[in-house]
Design a protein around this motif. Structure first.
Motif, mmCIF file in Angstrom:
data_model
loop_
_atom_site.group_PDB
_atom_site.id
_atom_site.type_symbol
_atom_site.label_atom_id
_atom_site.label_comp_id
_atom_site.label_asym_id
_atom_site.label_seq_id
_atom_site.Cartn_x
_atom_site.Cartn_y
_atom_site.Cartn_z
ATOM 1 N N VAL A 1 9.821 7.130 -18.474
ATOM 2 C CA VAL A 1 9.493 5.789 -18.003
ATOM 3 C C VAL A 1 8.594 5.885 -16.763
ATOM 4 O O VAL A 1 8.922 6.599 -15.810
ATOM 5 C CB VAL A 1 10.779 4.997 -17.684
ATOM 6 N N LEU A 2 7.461 5.218 -16.821
ATOM 7 C CA LEU A 2 6.468 5.101 -15.751
ATOM 8 C C LEU A 2 5.734 6.408 -15.417
ATOM 9 O O LEU A 2 4.946 6.444 -14.479
ATOM 10 C CB LEU A 2 7.084 4.516 -14.473
ATOM 11 N N TYR A 3 5.951 7.459 -16.177
ATOM 12 C CA TYR A 3 5.265 8.721 -15.891
ATOM 13 C C TYR A 3 3.753 8.578 -15.978
ATOM 14 O O TYR A 3 3.016 9.235 -15.242
ATOM 15 C CB TYR A 3 5.719 9.826 -16.843
ATOM 16 N N GLU A 4 3.269 7.732 -16.895
ATOM 17 C CA GLU A 4 1.829 7.605 -17.082
ATOM 18 C C GLU A 4 1.139 6.967 -15.888
ATOM 19 O O GLU A 4 -0.058 7.130 -15.706
ATOM 20 C CB GLU A 4 1.510 6.823 -18.374
ATOM 21 N N ARG A 5 1.879 6.282 -15.039
ATOM 22 C CA ARG A 5 1.272 5.593 -13.889
ATOM 23 C C ARG A 5 1.620 6.232 -12.548
ATOM 24 O O ARG A 5 0.918 6.004 -11.569
ATOM 25 C CB ARG A 5 1.689 4.132 -13.871
ATOM 26 N N HIS A 6 2.724 6.964 -12.507
ATOM 27 C CA HIS A 6 3.185 7.490 -11.214
ATOM 28 C C HIS A 6 3.514 8.986 -11.317
ATOM 29 O O HIS A 6 4.579 9.349 -11.805
ATOM 30 C CB HIS A 6 4.421 6.713 -10.741
ATOM 31 N N PRO A 7 2.636 9.838 -10.840
ATOM 32 C CA PRO A 7 2.877 11.281 -10.900
ATOM 33 C C PRO A 7 4.141 11.717 -10.157
ATOM 34 O O PRO A 7 4.693 12.768 -10.460
ATOM 35 C CB PRO A 7 1.634 11.890 -10.241
ATOM 36 N N THR A 8 4.611 10.908 -9.196
ATOM 37 C CA THR A 8 5.809 11.281 -8.435
ATOM 38 C C THR A 8 7.057 10.536 -8.925
ATOM 39 O O THR A 8 8.075 10.518 -8.226
ATOM 40 C CB THR A 8 5.606 11.014 -6.932
ATOM 41 N N GLN A 9 6.992 9.945 -10.112
ATOM 42 C CA GLN A 9 8.128 9.201 -10.658
ATOM 43 C C GLN A 9 9.333 10.121 -10.864
ATOM 44 O O GLN A 9 9.207 11.242 -11.346
ATOM 45 C CB GLN A 9 7.737 8.572 -12.006
ATOM 46 N N THR A 10 10.508 9.622 -10.492
ATOM 47 C CA THR A 10 11.781 10.290 -10.741
ATOM 48 C C THR A 10 12.654 9.350 -11.555
ATOM 49 O O THR A 10 12.773 8.164 -11.218
ATOM 50 C CB THR A 10 12.497 10.633 -9.417
ATOM 51 N N ASN A 11 13.256 9.873 -12.612
ATOM 52 C CA ASN A 11 14.158 9.083 -13.441
ATOM 53 C C ASN A 11 15.535 9.735 -13.426
ATOM 54 O O ASN A 11 15.691 10.862 -13.889
ATOM 55 C CB ASN A 11 13.627 8.965 -14.875
ATOM 56 N N MET A 12 16.494 9.018 -12.869
ATOM 57 C CA MET A 12 17.875 9.481 -12.860
ATOM 58 C C MET A 12 18.547 9.018 -14.150
ATOM 59 O O MET A 12 18.357 7.883 -14.581
ATOM 60 C CB MET A 12 18.635 8.907 -11.656
ATOM 61 N N VAL A 13 19.319 9.913 -14.747
ATOM 62 C CA VAL A 13 20.032 9.602 -15.982
ATOM 63 C C VAL A 13 21.502 9.936 -15.780
ATOM 64 O O VAL A 13 21.838 11.055 -15.371
ATOM 65 C CB VAL A 13 19.470 10.416 -17.172
ATOM 66 N N HIS A 14 22.368 8.945 -16.038
ATOM 67 C CA HIS A 14 23.814 9.132 -15.955
ATOM 68 C C HIS A 14 24.398 8.842 -17.332
ATOM 69 O O HIS A 14 24.084 7.807 -17.928
ATOM 70 C CB HIS A 14 24.437 8.186 -14.930
ATOM 71 N N VAL A 15 25.233 9.758 -17.829
ATOM 72 C CA VAL A 15 25.838 9.597 -19.150
ATOM 73 C C VAL A 15 27.349 9.685 -18.998
ATOM 74 O O VAL A 15 27.863 10.602 -18.356
ATOM 75 C CB VAL A 15 25.330 10.677 -20.134
ATOM 76 N N LEU A 16 28.040 8.722 -19.598
ATOM 77 C CA LEU A 16 29.497 8.669 -19.558
ATOM 78 C C LEU A 16 30.031 8.694 -20.985
ATOM 79 O O LEU A 16 29.750 7.788 -21.774
ATOM 80 C CB LEU A 16 29.965 7.398 -18.844
ATOM 81 N N VAL A 17 30.767 9.762 -21.305
ATOM 82 C CA VAL A 17 31.378 9.915 -22.630
ATOM 83 C C VAL A 17 32.814 10.376 -22.427
ATOM 84 O O VAL A 17 33.056 11.370 -21.741
ATOM 85 C CB VAL A 17 30.603 10.930 -23.504
ATOM 86 N N ALA B 1 0.803 -1.216 0.000
ATOM 87 C CA ALA B 1 0.000 0.000 0.000
ATOM 88 C C ALA B 1 0.837 1.267 0.000
ATOM 89 O O ALA B 1 0.423 2.288 -0.531
ATOM 90 C CB ALA B 1 -0.927 -0.012 1.206
ATOM 91 N N PHE B 2 2.004 1.225 0.573
ATOM 92 C CA PHE B 2 2.812 2.430 0.734
ATOM 93 C C PHE B 2 4.183 2.261 0.090
ATOM 94 O O PHE B 2 5.199 2.245 0.769
ATOM 95 C CB PHE B 2 2.974 2.771 2.220
ATOM 96 N N HIS B 3 4.177 2.134 -1.223
ATOM 97 C CA HIS B 3 5.438 2.062 -1.961
ATOM 98 C C HIS B 3 6.225 3.317 -1.607
ATOM 99 O O HIS B 3 5.722 4.428 -1.770
ATOM 100 C CB HIS B 3 5.128 2.005 -3.460
ATOM 101 N N PRO B 4 7.455 3.191 -1.129
ATOM 102 C CA PRO B 4 8.167 4.348 -0.603
ATOM 103 C C PRO B 4 8.479 5.435 -1.635
ATOM 104 O O PRO B 4 8.409 6.610 -1.331
ATOM 105 C CB PRO B 4 9.455 3.764 -0.034
ATOM 106 N N PHE B 5 8.828 5.062 -2.841
ATOM 107 C CA PHE B 5 9.113 6.049 -3.879
ATOM 108 C C PHE B 5 9.104 5.364 -5.232
ATOM 109 O O PHE B 5 9.188 4.147 -5.326
ATOM 110 C CB PHE B 5 10.445 6.760 -3.640
ATOM 111 N N TYR B 6 9.001 6.171 -6.278
ATOM 112 C CA TYR B 6 8.995 5.647 -7.641
ATOM 113 C C TYR B 6 10.194 6.244 -8.358
ATOM 114 O O TYR B 6 10.266 7.467 -8.550
ATOM 115 C CB TYR B 6 7.691 6.038 -8.345
ATOM 116 N N ALA B 7 11.130 5.377 -8.738
ATOM 117 C CA ALA B 7 12.364 5.861 -9.344
ATOM 118 C C ALA B 7 12.938 4.829 -10.298
ATOM 119 O O ALA B 7 12.707 3.629 -10.146
ATOM 120 C CB ALA B 7 13.391 6.177 -8.257
ATOM 121 N N ARG C 1 17.471 0.552 -14.792
ATOM 122 C CA ARG C 1 17.007 -0.152 -13.596
ATOM 123 C C ARG C 1 15.668 0.431 -13.176
ATOM 124 O O ARG C 1 15.548 1.634 -12.913
ATOM 125 C CB ARG C 1 18.010 0.012 -12.457
ATOM 126 N N ILE C 2 14.653 -0.451 -13.129
ATOM 127 C CA ILE C 2 13.296 -0.045 -12.779
ATOM 128 C C ILE C 2 12.767 -1.038 -11.753
ATOM 129 O O ILE C 2 13.004 -2.243 -11.876
ATOM 130 C CB ILE C 2 12.372 -0.065 -14.022
#
Length: 162
Positions: A126-142, A16-22, A41-42
């Motif tokens: 990713v997952l924005y349509e289901r979770h208004p509080t979704q956070t997506n971290m993006v790391h890029v290495l070049v 019932a209380f998923h701590p966060f969406y990331a 990773r989801i």
């Protein structure tokens, strides 16, 4: 009886209380191989529920009866919700597969014949349509340089220069 009730209550509380969406997406350019390597990773339950709703089906992402079908669902979903553009050109990503690690799904994608980019643009909703509080971290290495962005729903675009 008390232990059973405690386990039931704990399961109910966690459900019932998923701590966060990331999610976390790692994008790495391999100059020697001229490849773009992507891992995403989801949380397994969030991805599974999203895919079930989108494709109107049922399955167990951890132990699928038809793994190929689940891979197709994940590949199609990510192709719609994770778009990478290098120096102004969309990069077609090839889905390699996925693995379950603890409570997460790691999805792996790649692109071949990719020269070292100067500008990387990532659209990740990713997952924005289901979770208004979704956070997506993006790391890029070049070229040994790492840059990161935090995308909070509805923000879905990061642009990084190298």
């Amino acid at each position: 009886m008390g232990l059973l009730l405690c386990k039931w209550w704990m399961t109910l509380w966690l459900t019932a209380f998923h701590p966060f969406y990331a999610s976390v997406t790692e994008i790495s350019h391999n100059a020697d191989k001229k490849e773009l390597q992507v891992s995403c990773r989801i949380f397994a339950d969030d991805l599974e529920n999203t895919l079930k709703a989108q494709y109107k089906t049922t399955f167990d992402i951890s132990r699928p009866a038809n793994r190929k079908q689940v891979e197709d669902y994940i590949a199609a979903y990510l192709s719609q919700h994770l778009i990478i553009t290098l120096d102004g050109k969309n990069v077609p990503l090839h889905f390699i597969g996925y693995k379950i690690e603890e409570d997460a799904v790691w999805s792996f994608l790649e692109a071949e014949n990719v020269t070292t980019p100067k500008k990387v643009q990532v659209r990740n909703n990713v997952l924005y349509e289901r979770h208004p509080t979704q956070t997506n971290m993006v790391h890029v290495l070049v070229g040994g340089e790492r840059k990161s962005a935090k995308l909070d729903n509805p923000k879905d675009m990061a642009v990084m220069g190298f």
